[in-house]
Structure formats: structure tokens, C-alpha cells
Scaffold this active site. Structure first.
Site, short mmCIF file in Angstrom:
data_model
loop_
_atom_site.label_atom_id
_atom_site.label_comp_id
_atom_site.label_asym_id
_atom_site.label_seq_id
_atom_site.Cartn_x
_atom_site.Cartn_y
_atom_site.Cartn_z
N GLY A 284 20.51 76.20 -29.51
CA GLY A 284 21.76 75.65 -30.32
C GLY A 284 21.48 74.93 -31.51
N LYS A 301 26.39 69.88 -29.19
CA LYS A 301 25.40 70.93 -28.97
C LYS A 301 26.00 72.33 -29.02
CE LYS A 301 21.11 72.64 -26.88
NZ LYS A 301 19.92 72.34 -26.29
N ASP A 397 9.50 71.26 -20.24
CA ASP A 397 9.52 71.26 -21.79
C ASP A 397 9.32 69.91 -22.44
OD1 ASP A 397 9.47 72.69 -24.14
OD2 ASP A 397 11.39 73.20 -24.30
N1 LIG Z 1 22.11 63.90 -27.81
C1 LIG Z 1 21.71 64.18 -29.00
N2 LIG Z 1 21.79 63.07 -30.20
C2 LIG Z 1 21.27 63.24 -31.30
N3 LIG Z 1 20.03 64.26 -31.50
C3 LIG Z 1 20.08 65.19 -30.55
C4 LIG Z 1 20.77 65.16 -29.40
N4 LIG Z 1 20.43 66.37 -28.56
C5 LIG Z 1 19.56 67.13 -29.27
N5 LIG Z 1 19.40 66.44 -30.51
C6 LIG Z 1 18.60 67.04 -31.71
O1 LIG Z 1 18.66 68.35 -31.62
C7 LIG Z 1 17.24 68.76 -31.46
C8 LIG Z 1 17.31 69.94 -30.58
O2 LIG Z 1 17.79 69.67 -29.53
P1 LIG Z 1 17.62 70.49 -28.10
O3 LIG Z 1 16.21 70.37 -27.99
O4 LIG Z 1 18.56 70.19 -26.89
O5 LIG Z 1 17.85 72.01 -28.56
P2 LIG Z 1 17.14 73.20 -28.06
O6 LIG Z 1 17.77 74.36 -28.88
O7 LIG Z 1 17.21 73.40 -26.82
O8 LIG Z 1 15.72 72.96 -28.76
P3 LIG Z 1 14.45 73.55 -28.42
O9 LIG Z 1 14.04 74.56 -29.59
O10 LIG Z 1 13.28 72.52 -28.50
O11 LIG Z 1 14.48 74.19 -27.13
C9 LIG Z 1 16.50 67.86 -30.89
O12 LIG Z 1 15.13 67.85 -31.03
C10 LIG Z 1 17.19 66.51 -31.44
O13 LIG Z 1 16.56 66.37 -32.62
#
Ligand SMILES: Nc1ncnc2c1ncn2[C@@H]1O[C@H](COP(=O)(O)OP(=O)(O)OP(=O)(O)O)[C@@H](O)[C@H]1O
Length: 587
Positions: A284, A301, A397
Site C-alpha cells: 500500500g 494507508k 516481518d
Molecule cells: N502510521 C504511519 N505513520 C507514518 N508513516 C507510516 C505509517 N505507517 C507506515 N508508514 C510508512 O510507510 C512505510 C510502508 O508502510 P507499511 O510497511 O505498513 O507498508 P507495506 O506496504 O506493508 O510495506 P512493506 O513493503 O514493508 O511490506 C513504512 O515503512 C513507513 O515509512
């Protein structure tokens, strides 16, 4: 009941280090701190596909063993589901506290949903009984969530206090026992009191046709139909009409009033003013945004849908993440305030905003945290992970980019897309999705069971990274990752890691390096500017990076480690340094 018990006795085939392993795949956790996955059968997660008409919050499927006692109803004995699946369908309705969780068992000819009684599992009762209307009014706790459903865990699946869904004989019928409580009628709005700020919530899996993590089958609830379908990325759904036909469940008898139309109760994303993109992960895009009513800054997100499907797929990882995050409440776990939608049925998680993630912060800072600061961060991380493990959740993770940090000195764990309740199967990580650097050796070597110890290994890597300001093991493939680990910690043997020689991944010709050279990286004293680490600090690091998962330190034990009590003491959160946010550029 008696015959079931007899069956179980027959199926007890192995006692593995105190844990009873049954042929049906149910492993009963041993009386020890380490908590293992109680299920070992080849479980696969299934994508739930839900149309915008059937606005179901979340759903996950767990391929169950034959006659999985916790979910099969007597009617299911006739042959079980085509996929031999049990499906837990969670309907988060906007009530003051409870989630309405329904467990749905699919059989070949239909499916049946039963709200399951919490005490049912506590009493060890294997008989599923239909829940009487209005019987359950439980305060929502993590232990009631469907994420906890093994014998040590206090409950099977949270029962709905107001709604029971039965999918049976090609018809979906919804029974409501107390429509006033947590009313979830189309167009209604619900409330949730878990977080401050906007407390209104309606969570749903909207127009949803998606790819399963395995890229195979999906449950589709599409308007008046529910069916199992192939959601493989490489498959066109239309190719599967034949497959689908015999698996299809007509649900046209669903009364309109009783439809699970929950997205209508979601607030709109337009309640938030989008400020800028923070980051984009695998699952996301994350934005910084402002609540137009309260002015509060939040993180949004956006859940990535399956692009290949015009209906928009709702990835299982996102359903899982939403489900888990909504169940959790801990200062070291990022808070989700609500779930909102836009006009295209895109779904956004509204989270508390955190200025940084540790990865970005360490890259920007260029110098390591002080020992006191590392202790402060480690304590918060361990508290959060202890909370997860106590509540039967493996994060799976943990890495520095999934550790958020704010200007109040708080560390919070985010990204629960790969989290599992303990009952989940081992599924190898996809190298393309999950960074290898924090992956435990037992996973790299293809162990068929894993436990909370996998998170503890990641914490060891994170501790080393915080101390040195660079990742400890930077492998670029599984074999290369193992090679890097072995070169630093020594090549393990059966002597130090019981069961090592039987691990499936041991075929590769690994380096033979007999010594643990970790101390060289973290000496007790240094004149060259190398990170120093006291005996106690090194002891903790070594215990986190212990090969044998059985011997690896637990979060509980780590929190009690004397390193946190020796000088320099941990910095208090209030005195942690603050850093200018990296992502405040307005649009
Ligand atoms: N609540 C939040 N506040 C600020 N930044 C956030 C928050 N949640 C996520 N982020 C930022 O967004 C990035 C990606 O978020 P997240 O890890 O939840 O997404 P993902 O798509 O699951 O990522 P990954 O590829 O690591 O699995 C985080 O590393 C962080 O930099």
C-alpha cells in the site's frame, strides 16, 4: 464426542520437545514459554473476494485438516468443503466494542456459518453448537479474536453478539439477534472507541476480487452469489467458469435488510485532506493527511488492489493487517483509528501518524543511536512483541522500516500484512516481498515449524543494526543470507542446534566456519570508533541471535535482561532525541 476423543488419541503420533503433534496437524503447545504453531498441515490462506454489494469487512480462509474440530459442523461431515476449507469471516461492525466474528464452514453443497462460543474452546468442547440468539455479549479482547484458536488460547473465534450468518444449502441467511447492538445496516454508521480522534468506523472489504497470497483460490461474494474462484494472478477468472460452477453458492435469498452491507458505514476518505505521500510499501501507499474536522494529522494507508482485476482485488495481506491491527491495543503497536473508502471503493486504513520509521531515520542520521537510546528503543520493541506473542500473534516481518518512531520518543510496530496467529501454517516467505536480512535461519533452512523465535531473531538483527547503524546480515539470496550468518556466527551443527541436521534446506554446500565472530563486530572496547557493547549487551545480542529457536531468548526473558539495568540506563522516552519529519512537503 467420545469417538472424537478416541480419534485424537489415535492420531497422537509424536511428542516433539514437549509439544504433542497430531496427525491431523494439530500441535498442542507444550507447557513452555515458546509458543509453536499448533497446526502443521498444509494450510493455505485463501483470498476472500467480496463485491461492493456485500460489504463484508474481512475474511480469511484457513485450509483445515479433515474434520477440523473447531469449525466443522455435523453437516460438514458429508464431504467437507470442496477446498476442505474453514472460513472465518469477520464482520467488524460499528459497535462500541465487539467485532462480530463469524466462522463459516463451507461444505461441498453449501456453507454454514456459525458464531462460535468463546467458552467452547476453553472447555475443550469439540462439538460446534449453534449459538442461541443474543447469547454472547463479550467485551472485545484480543483473546476473543479469531486469531486465537488453539487449545492454549482462550477462545476459538469471537462470537457475534448480534448476528449470525448461515450459508447453507445454496442460500445465505442472516440471523440477527439484537439489531440494536452494533447495528450494521446498510447506510448505518458504527462507532468504535478504541482510539481517540474519529471514532466512527465501518470496516469492510469492498468491491473485492483479489489475488490470494498463494495466488490461487478465492471466496467470492458477488452480489447475489458466493463462490470459490481461482484468483491466481496468471489466471483469468473467466477461464474458470467451469471450475466455479460446481462450487457456486446461490445467496439470492439474502434479505436486503440482512445483507452484510458494511462499507456503507465507512466514512469517506474525503473526511481527510491528503497532504503528501510518505512512503510506498509492497501492499500500500501511505499518505500523511489531516482530519478536516479535528485537524489531527494521520497516516492513510491505501490498500493496493489487484490491478489485474477490474473489480479490484482485496489482498489477503491487507485483510489480515486490518483485522489484526483493529484487534490490538498497545502503545508499541501503531493504532488504527478507522477504515475509510473513496468513491472508487478504494480502502484506506487511518493510522496514527508517526514522523519516522527507524530505517529512514538511521539513514538520515548517519550515526548510531547511543547505547541508552538503543535500550529505550529495544524495551519498547520488546514490550510490543511480548504483547503480540502473548496474544498469539507472530509478526513475521520485523525490520527497521516496520518500526515507526515519533517525536514523543515512542516506537511502534507497524505492517501486520504478514502477521499470523500461531495456528497458521508455515509458509515460506517470498523473497521478492520480504527482505531477507531479518529472517531467522530456521526459516531460511525451510523448517516446517516455526515459533515466536522467528520474531526474536529479527529483533537481534534490529538491535545490532541500531547499535552499528547498518544492517547486520545483508544477504541477496537465501543461500547468500545463510552464508553471511554462518560467516559471522559460525556454521551451526546438531550439537548446538537440535534438529539442525534434519532441516530440509541443508542441501546447499555451506561454508564451514567454526567460530562465532560476532564479538569482533561489537567489541567491549574500541579505539577505532567501532560500536562497543558491554558483556551484558553482547550476551543479550547473542541470545537473540541463537541458532536453536528453542534456546533463543523470548521477549519476556529479554525484557528482564540485566543489560537494561546496567549503566548507561535506558533513556526515557521523554528524553529521546527528536528529528524533523522527513515527509512534510505539502503536496
Ligand atoms: N502510521 C504511519 N505513520 C507514518 N508513516 C507510516 C505509517 N505507517 C507506515 N508508514 C510508512 O510507510 C512505510 C510502508 O508502510 P507499511 O510497511 O505498513 O507498508 P507495506 O506496504 O506493508 O510495506 P512493506 O513493503 O514493508 O511490506 C513504512 O515503512 C513507513 O515509512
Amino acid at each position: 464426542m467420545e469417538s472424537k476423543n478416541r480419534d485424537k488419541e489415535h492420531q497422537l503420533v509424536e511428542v516433539q520437545r514437549g509439544a504433542k503433534l497430531y496427525q491431523d496437524g494439530v500441535q498442542h503447545p507444550p507447557e513452555k514459554k515458546r509458543k509453536f504453531s499448533p497446526m502443521l498441515w498444509d494450510v493455505e490462506d485463501r483470498e476472500i473476494r467480496i463485491s461492493s454489494k456485500n460489504r463484508v469487512v474481512s475474511a480469511t480462509t484457513i485450509l483445515s485438516p479433515p474434520m477440523a474440530p473447531s469449525t466443522m459442523s455435523s453437516n460438514d461431515e458429508s464431504g467437507g468443503c470442496v477446498l476442505n476449507s474453514s472460513i472465518s469471516l469477520d464482520l467488524v461492525h460499528g459497535s462500541d466494542f465487539p467485532m462480530a466474528d463469524q466462522s463459516i464452514s463451507l461444505s461441498a453443497s453449501g456453507c454454514k456459518a456459525q458464531a462460535l462460543h468463546q467458552e467452547q474452546s476453553e472447555a475443550g468442547d469439540q462439538d460446534d453448537s449453534m449459538v442461541e440468539d443474543g447469547e454472547f455479549v463479550h467485551e472485545r479482547t484480543i483473546s476473543m479474536s479469531r486469531w486465537a484458536f488453539d487449545s492454549d488460547s482462550p477462545s476459538l473465534i469471537c462470537a457475534s453478539d448480534d448476528e449470525e450468518i448461515i450459508l447453507e444449502n445454496r442460500a445465505l441467511v442472516t440471523k440477527r439477534s439484537s439489531p440494536e447492538s452494533g447495528e450494521f445496516l446498510p447506510g448505518g454508521s458504527g462507532h468504535r472507541t478504541r482510539s481517540s480522534g474519529s471514532d466512527e468506523i465501518g470496516l469492510a472489504g469492498g468491491a473485492s476480487v483479489g489475488e490470494s497470497e498463494d495466488g490461487d483460490q478465492a471466496v467470492v461474494m458477488d452480489g447475489d452469489r458466493t463462490y470459490l474462484s481461482d484468483a491466481d494472478n496468471n489466471h483469468d477468472d473467466t477461464d474458470d467458469e467451469n471450475n466455479r460452477e460446481h462450487q457456486e453458492f446461490e445467496v439470492s435469498s439474502l434479505p436486503a435488510r440482512q445483507s452484510i452491507n458494511m462499507l456503507d458505514s465507512c466514512r469517506s476518505v474525503f473526511e481527510y485532506e491528503r497532504l503528501n505521500k510518505i512512503n510506498e510499501g509492497t501492499y500500500g501507499v501511505v499518505y500523511r493527511a489531516r482530519d478536516t474536522k479535528t485537524g489531527e494529522i494521520v497516516a492513510l494507508k491505501k490498500v493496493k488492489m489487484n490491478k489485474q482485476d477490474s473489480d479490484g482485488g482485496f489482498p489477503l495481506t491487507s485483510l489480515r493487517e486490518i483485522n489484526i491491527l483493529l484487534s490490538l491495543n498497545h502503545t508499541s503497536v501503531v493504532g488504527v483509528k478507522e477504515v475509510v473508502m473513496d468513491d472508487d471503493n478504494s480502502i484506506f486504513m487511518v493510522m496514527e501518524y508517526m514522523e519516522h520509521d527507524l530505517k529512514g531515520l538511521m539513514e538520515a542520521r548517519k550515526r548510531p543511536f547511543s547505547t541508552s537510546e538503543v535500550k529505550c528503543l529495544m524495551l519498547q520493541l520488546l514490550e510490543g512483541v511480548k504483547y503480540l506473542h502473548d496474544n498469539w500473534i507472530l509478526h513475521r516481518d520485523l525490520k527497521t522500516s516496520n518500526l515507526l518512531f515519533n517525536n514523543k520518543g515512542e516506537l511502534k510496530i507497524c505492517d501486520f500484512g504478514l502477521s499470523r496467529q500461531y495456528g497458521s501454517p508455515l509458509k515460506p516467505y517470498t523473497p521478492l516481498v520480504v527482505t531477507l536480512w531479518y529472517r531467522a535461519p530456521e526459516l531460511l533452512l525451510g523448517a516446517k515449524q516455526y515459533s515466536t523465535a522467528i520474531d526474536m531473531w529479527s529483533i537481534g538483527c534490529i538491535m545490532a543494526e541500531m547499535l552499528a547503524n547498518e544492517p547486520l546480515f545483508r544477504g541477496n539470496s537465501e543461500v547468500n543470507q545463510l552464508d553471511k550468518i554462518f560467516r559471522t556466527l559460525g556454521t551451526p551443527s546438531e550439537k548446538i542446534w537440535h534438529g539442525f541436521s534434519e532441516l530440509p534446506g541443508l542441501k546447499a554446500n555451506f561454508v564451514k566456519q567454526p567460530y562465532n565472530l560476532l564479538r569482533k563486530k561489537f567489541p567491549a572496547a574500541s579505539f577505532t570508533g567501532t560500536t562497543v557493547l558491554s558483556e551484558l549487551g553482547f550476551d543479550l545480542l547473542n541470545r537473540l541471535l541463537t541458532y536453536d529457536p528453542e534456546m533463543r531468548i523470548t521477549a519476556d526473558e529479554a525484557l528482564e535482561h540485566d543489560w537494561f539495568r546496567e549503566v548507561p540506563l535506558p533513556t526515557s522516552k521523554d528524553f529521546m532525541p527528536t528529528f524533523p519529519p522527513l515527509h512534510t512537503v505539502v503536496r
